[in-house]
Design a protein around this motif. Structure first.
Motif, PDB file in Angstrom:
ATOM      1  N   MET A  78      40.388  24.013  47.903  1.00 40.86           N
ATOM      2  CA  MET A  78      41.400  23.283  46.784  1.00 40.86           C
ATOM      3  C   MET A  78      40.993  23.709  45.416  1.00 40.86           C
ATOM      4  SD  MET A  78      43.931  21.528  48.190  1.00 40.86           S
ATOM      5  CE  MET A  78      44.367  20.393  46.816  1.00 40.86           C
ATOM      6  N   VAL A  79      39.843  24.042  45.101  1.00 41.89           N
ATOM      7  CA  VAL A  79      39.233  24.676  43.888  1.00 41.89           C
ATOM      8  C   VAL A  79      39.724  25.973  43.768  1.00 41.89           C
ATOM      9  CG1 VAL A  79      37.428  25.161  42.645  1.00 41.89           C
ATOM     10  CG2 VAL A  79      37.593  22.662  43.758  1.00 41.89           C
ATOM     11  N   ALA A  80      39.445  26.656  44.913  1.00 46.48           N
ATOM     12  CA  ALA A  80      39.812  28.134  44.989  1.00 46.48           C
ATOM     13  C   ALA A  80      41.218  28.581  44.952  1.00 46.48           C
ATOM     14  CB  ALA A  80      38.887  28.810  46.224  1.00 46.48           C
ATOM     15  N   ASP A  81      41.893  27.709  45.874  1.00 47.38           N
ATOM     16  CA  ASP A  81      43.368  28.252  45.972  1.00 47.38           C
ATOM     17  C   ASP A  81      44.564  27.513  45.437  1.00 47.38           C
ATOM     18  OD1 ASP A  81      42.162  30.384  47.454  1.00 47.38           O
ATOM     19  OD2 ASP A  81      41.824  29.198  49.249  1.00 47.38           O
ATOM     20  N   ARG A  82      44.203  26.163  45.261  1.00 47.51           N
ATOM     21  CA  ARG A  82      45.300  25.235  45.004  1.00 47.51           C
ATOM     22  C   ARG A  82      45.350  24.785  43.432  1.00 47.51           C
ATOM     23  NH1 ARG A  82      50.075  23.603  45.359  1.00 47.51           N
ATOM     24  NH2 ARG A  82      50.619  21.613  46.492  1.00 47.51           N
ATOM     25  N   LEU A  83      44.347  24.643  43.018  1.00 47.28           N
ATOM     26  CA  LEU A  83      44.284  24.158  41.445  1.00 47.28           C
ATOM     27  C   LEU A  83      44.718  25.173  40.501  1.00 47.28           C
ATOM     28  CD1 LEU A  83      40.996  21.998  41.480  1.00 47.28           C
ATOM     29  CD2 LEU A  83      43.413  21.299  42.446  1.00 47.28           C
ATOM     30  N   GLU A  84      45.455  24.512  39.450  1.00 45.60           N
ATOM     31  CA  GLU A  84      46.000  25.472  38.281  1.00 45.60           C
ATOM     32  C   GLU A  84      45.623  24.960  36.925  1.00 45.60           C
ATOM     33  OE1 GLU A  84      50.478  24.975  39.006  1.00 45.60           O
ATOM     34  OE2 GLU A  84      50.371  23.069  38.197  1.00 45.60           O
ATOM     35  N   ASP A  85      45.966  25.959  36.084  1.00 50.38           N
ATOM     36  CA  ASP A  85      45.985  25.365  34.584  1.00 50.38           C
ATOM     37  C   ASP A  85      47.400  24.881  34.241  1.00 50.38           C
ATOM     38  OD1 ASP A  85      45.458  25.026  31.900  1.00 50.38           O
ATOM     39  OD2 ASP A  85      44.891  27.111  31.563  1.00 50.38           O
ATOM     40  N   ASN A  86      47.447  23.956  33.746  1.00 51.21           N
ATOM     41  CA  ASN A  86      48.753  23.269  33.415  1.00 51.21           C
ATOM     42  C   ASN A  86      48.914  22.543  32.213  1.00 51.21           C
ATOM     43  OD1 ASN A  86      48.017  20.765  34.364  1.00 51.21           O
ATOM     44  ND2 ASN A  86      48.671  21.128  36.473  1.00 51.21           N
ATOM     45  N   GLU A  87      50.012  21.946  31.998  1.00 49.36           N
ATOM     46  CA  GLU A  87      50.210  21.005  30.738  1.00 49.36           C
ATOM     47  C   GLU A  87      49.205  19.983  30.690  1.00 49.36           C
ATOM     48  OE1 GLU A  87      53.533  18.487  28.164  1.00 49.36           O
ATOM     49  OE2 GLU A  87      54.210  19.834  29.828  1.00 49.36           O
ATOM     50  N   ALA A  88      49.208  19.145  32.073  1.00 45.83           N
ATOM     51  CA  ALA A  88      48.515  18.151  32.192  1.00 45.83           C
ATOM     52  C   ALA A  88      46.826  18.283  31.822  1.00 45.83           C
ATOM     53  CB  ALA A  88      48.532  17.346  33.339  1.00 45.83           C
ATOM     54  N   VAL A  89      46.443  19.309  32.327  1.00 43.92           N
ATOM     55  CA  VAL A  89      44.829  19.743  32.075  1.00 43.92           C
ATOM     56  C   VAL A  89      44.857  19.872  30.755  1.00 43.92           C
ATOM     57  CG1 VAL A  89      43.367  21.858  32.570  1.00 43.92           C
ATOM     58  CG2 VAL A  89      44.644  20.976  34.424  1.00 43.92           C
ATOM     59  N   ARG A  90      45.546  20.509  29.895  1.00 43.92           N
ATOM     60  CA  ARG A  90      45.422  20.786  28.529  1.00 43.92           C
ATOM     61  C   ARG A  90      45.579  19.521  27.730  1.00 43.92           C
ATOM     62  NH1 ARG A  90      42.442  25.127  27.933  1.00 43.92           N
ATOM     63  NH2 ARG A  90      42.870  26.308  29.947  1.00 43.92           N
ATOM     64  N   GLN A  91      46.228  18.399  28.296  1.00 44.37           N
ATOM     65  CA  GLN A  91      46.331  16.934  27.543  1.00 44.37           C
ATOM     66  C   GLN A  91      45.016  16.276  27.994  1.00 44.37           C
ATOM     67  OE1 GLN A  91      49.507  15.008  28.799  1.00 44.37           O
ATOM     68  NE2 GLN A  91      51.196  16.440  27.958  1.00 44.37           N
ATOM     69  N   VAL A  92      44.476  16.484  28.710  1.00 48.69           N
ATOM     70  CA  VAL A  92      43.149  15.814  29.255  1.00 48.69           C
ATOM     71  C   VAL A  92      42.057  16.372  28.370  1.00 48.69           C
ATOM     72  CG1 VAL A  92      41.422  15.368  31.176  1.00 48.69           C
ATOM     73  CG2 VAL A  92      44.105  15.034  31.609  1.00 48.69           C
ATOM     74  N   LEU A  93      42.058  17.621  28.351  1.00 52.76           N
ATOM     75  CA  LEU A  93      40.997  18.372  27.552  1.00 52.76           C
ATOM     76  C   LEU A  93      41.024  17.902  26.048  1.00 52.76           C
ATOM     77  CD1 LEU A  93      40.957  21.818  29.037  1.00 52.76           C
ATOM     78  CD2 LEU A  93      38.908  20.339  29.260  1.00 52.76           C
ATOM     79  N   ALA A  94      42.258  17.799  25.593  1.00 54.29           N
ATOM     80  CA  ALA A  94      42.684  17.393  24.276  1.00 54.29           C
ATOM     81  C   ALA A  94      42.023  16.000  24.019  1.00 54.29           C
ATOM     82  CB  ALA A  94      43.768  17.804  23.724  1.00 54.29           C
ATOM     83  N   ALA A  95      42.496  15.086  25.021  1.00 52.70           N
ATOM     84  CA  ALA A  95      42.456  13.903  24.879  1.00 52.70           C
ATOM     85  C   ALA A  95      40.683  13.443  24.827  1.00 52.70           C
ATOM     86  CB  ALA A  95      42.840  12.782  25.904  1.00 52.70           C
ATOM     87  N   LEU A  96      40.335  14.163  25.724  1.00 54.24           N
ATOM     88  CA  LEU A  96      38.657  14.028  25.722  1.00 54.24           C
ATOM     89  C   LEU A  96      37.872  14.226  24.548  1.00 54.24           C
ATOM     90  CD1 LEU A  96      38.091  14.990  29.281  1.00 54.24           C
ATOM     91  CD2 LEU A  96      37.798  12.536  28.577  1.00 54.24           C
ATOM     92  N   ALA A  97      38.439  15.340  23.853  1.00 55.55           N
ATOM     93  CA  ALA A  97      37.684  15.810  22.520  1.00 55.55           C
ATOM     94  C   ALA A  97      38.322  15.187  21.273  1.00 55.55           C
ATOM     95  CB  ALA A  97      37.945  17.389  22.629  1.00 55.55           C
ATOM     96  N   ASP A  98      39.281  14.229  21.618  1.00 55.49           N
ATOM     97  CA  ASP A  98      39.832  13.534  20.292  1.00 55.49           C
ATOM     98  C   ASP A  98      38.799  12.691  19.804  1.00 55.49           C
ATOM     99  OD1 ASP A  98      41.278  12.724  18.311  1.00 55.49           O
ATOM    100  OD2 ASP A  98      43.207  12.364  19.563  1.00 55.49           O
ATOM    101  N   ARG A  99      38.314  13.172  18.492  1.00 55.92           N
ATOM    102  CA  ARG A  99      37.345  11.950  17.949  1.00 55.92           C
ATOM    103  C   ARG A  99      38.081  10.833  17.144  1.00 55.92           C
ATOM    104  NH1 ARG A  99      32.592  14.479  15.583  1.00 55.92           N
ATOM    105  NH2 ARG A  99      31.894  16.248  16.932  1.00 55.92           N
ATOM    106  N   ARG A 100      39.368  11.036  16.920  1.00 53.36           N
ATOM    107  CA  ARG A 100      40.235   9.850  16.493  1.00 53.36           C
ATOM    108  C   ARG A 100      40.906   8.910  17.516  1.00 53.36           C
ATOM    109  NH1 ARG A 100      44.756  14.090  13.890  1.00 53.36           N
ATOM    110  NH2 ARG A 100      44.354  14.513  16.239  1.00 53.36           N
ATOM    111  N   SER A 101      40.479   9.094  18.549  1.00 49.99           N
ATOM    112  CA  SER A 101      41.362   8.296  19.643  1.00 49.99           C
ATOM    113  C   SER A 101      41.014   6.781  19.391  1.00 49.99           C
ATOM    114  CB  SER A 101      40.934   8.793  20.985  1.00 49.99           C
ATOM    115  OG  SER A 101      39.496   8.581  21.285  1.00 49.99           O
ATOM    116  N   GLN A 102      41.864   5.755  19.933  1.00 48.20           N
ATOM    117  CA  GLN A 102      41.536   4.503  19.738  1.00 48.20           C
ATOM    118  C   GLN A 102      40.293   3.959  20.536  1.00 48.20           C
ATOM    119  OE1 GLN A 102      45.131   2.449  20.773  1.00 48.20           O
ATOM    120  NE2 GLN A 102      46.476   3.540  19.475  1.00 48.20           N
ATOM    121  N   ALA A 103      39.585   2.969  20.076  1.00 51.15           N
ATOM    122  CA  ALA A 103      38.636   2.579  20.521  1.00 51.15           C
ATOM    123  C   ALA A 103      38.734   1.820  22.004  1.00 51.15           C
ATOM    124  CB  ALA A 103      38.039   1.230  19.505  1.00 51.15           C
TER     125      ALA A 103
END
Length: 282
Positions: free
Chosen positions: A163-188
């Motif tokens: 699955m890792v090698a052949d099925r997973l992709e870079d997509n909008e949801a991936v970028r949203q998760v990365l942005a959310a995890l790194a967001d220092r202003r997120s709600q407590a």
């Protein structure tokens, strides 16, 4: 139903597993069907910590809920049955598609094994095999069929790597998760005073982001174009050592999820009433 004799009971309750929650989320949403559902239906981007807490609470119910496990499994299927649409490839999708539904469940098992190897005591091959068979049983409770899931541990890891090698992709949801995890202003997160989150939130965001990127399968990390330097590797190694050494020193009420701790304490009390049986707490 899982119980105190199962491997799962002893290996998913520790808060250390949350350190790799970002990794699990990325692996999940990189599946085209899961990613499409998250983009179109989830509020993760606005409230990442609240969404994470709901996911953790659901996992705890399935693992430690006893009679409530079946009800939680039914609730999850009901929640996802109307999540359908067209993905960014122009294909119809449904959140209960067995391939996608199993993939989410599979990443939680793989994540528990992986997190133990990195931040706790690595599980033996025999422990992993028993835990995997329990995970298959839970999968059936969630509505999956046996043929949707590999038969054994070796088959599972062959499936996962494929699955890792052949099925997973870079997509909008991936970028949203990365942005959310790194967001220092997120709600407590729920239960955190806002003033405390202003101090510890940025540190938490940095740690979760570093752990997420550093523990991703290398082929997938490269596919996403995420930078991972020698300095990053040193920081991750230091975090691993600190967590492995420090976490066991904490009191149970800090170390364990409240639902898991309550279940284990109840099992310990019950075992005292059974001659020749002692509670198994690891």
């Amino acid at each position: 139903m899982l119980g105190p004799e199962s491997e799962t009971w002893h290996h998913v309750l520790d808060w250390r597993l949350l350190l790799e929650s970002g990794r699990a989320l990325l692996l999940q949403v990189a599946h085209p069907t899961v990613g499409a559902g998250v983009v179109q239906y989830s509020d993760f981007r606005k409230r990442p910590w609240q969404r994470l807490q709901r996911t953790v609470d659901s996992l705890m119910l399935i693992s430690y809920g006893g009679d409530r496990t079946a009800a939680e499994s039914a609730r999850l299927r009901e929640l996802h049955k109307d999540m359908k649409g067209i993905d960014h490839h122009g294909h119809r999708y449904h959140a209960l598609n067995p391939e996608a539904y199993w993939w989410v469940h599979a990443t939680l098992f793989e994540g528990a094994v992986h997190a133990h190897a990195n931040f706790a005591t690595p599980l033996s091959r025999e422990q992993q095999e028993r835990m995997y068979q329990e995970w298959r049983e839970v999968g059936e409770l969630l509505g999956l069929k046996p043929h949707h899931m590999p038969d054994d541990l070796a088959g599972f890891f062959g499936y996962f790597n494929g699955m890792v090698a052949d099925r997973l992709e870079d997509n909008e949801a991936v970028r949203q998760v990365l942005a959310a995890l790194a967001d220092r202003r997120s709600q407590a997160p729920p239960g955190w005073p806002e003033i405390a989150w202003r101090v510890f939130g940025p540190v938490s965001a940095d740690l979760v982001t570093a752990v997420t990127i550093g523990t991703l399968p290398e082929p997938f990390r490269n596919r996403l174009g995420l930078q991972w330097t020698r300095v990053d590797r040193v920081k991750l190694a230091a975090a691993r050592r600190a967590v492995k050494i420090g976490m066991p020193l904490l009191p149970d009420k800090v170390r364990y999820h409240p639902m898991a701790l309550a279940a284990k304490r109840a099992a310990a009390v019950k075992s005292q009433d059974v001659p020749g049986r002692s509670p198994s707490v690891r």
